[in-house]
Design a protein around this motif. Sequence first.
Motif: not given
Length: 216
Positions: A32-34, A106-109, A120-121, A129-130
């Motif tokens: 996942v490319d934030t 952030v909620e979506l991620q 995730m980056d 986020v995590i």
Amino acid sequence: MDKINIAIDGPAAAGKSTIAKRVAAALNMIYVDTGAMYRAITFAHLNNKEIPFNELVNQLEIKLINEKGQRVLLNDEDITDRIRENDITENVSFVASQPEVRAFLVELQQMMTRDKGVVMDGRDIGTTVIPDAELKVYMIASVEERANRRLLDNESRGIASSYDQLIADISERDHLDMTRDISPLTKAEDAVSIDTTGLSIEHVTDKILSLAEERL
Ligand code: CDP
Ligand code: CDP
């Protein structure tokens, strides 16, 4: 442990997404490319400047499709190539500093990482986020090397840029990202630092894979 999350943070063009994609492919994890998500909201903002951010985010559906790399869809429009252009890059740090935008993404991620198995980056993955990610990496490289890398990226995408301008743009974006009020770019205390200056993509990928194997 059979499933882990991997968080990769760091400044612009440090090599995060290139390496994250390879690590995800090798471990059969989801990438996942934030940054692409912040870029997608920047695209929407530039087209709808009169709409306040709290309203704008409620009108958006962002999808990341793992096909030919990762495609970015905004309300079903494919904006993958468009979001790499200069106007988006110049405005993304401003958009990413907006509290409503960060809360929304952030909620979506966090939903995407709930079941683990994600690489995730971004900028705040290990810190916000995590924070319980099993492996956190903080990737850096000299600004000169990052500008040279981005110059090649832009050339291959047909985007006009110069080395001197890229040094200035990358430095400014790093500064904005590191000094904003909400979840600024910073190394999580428990993140492993990797300076990729002068290191090949394969070397960095192997290093992260061996760290991941230790956790798995
Ligand atoms: O690929 P590049 O390093 O140029 O940037 P990106 O990863 O596409 O991220 C673009 C911008 O989005 C960053 O400069 C940050 O302003 C913002 N961003 C963020 O605030 N938080 C994240 N987790 C990811 C990106
Ligand atoms: O995601 P981020 O902005 O941190 O960087 P990237 O887009 O993954 O990497 C920027 C460019 O640097 C890409 O063209 C990569 O192929 C290249 N790169 C490299 O030359 N050596 C590395 N160790 C990592 C990335």
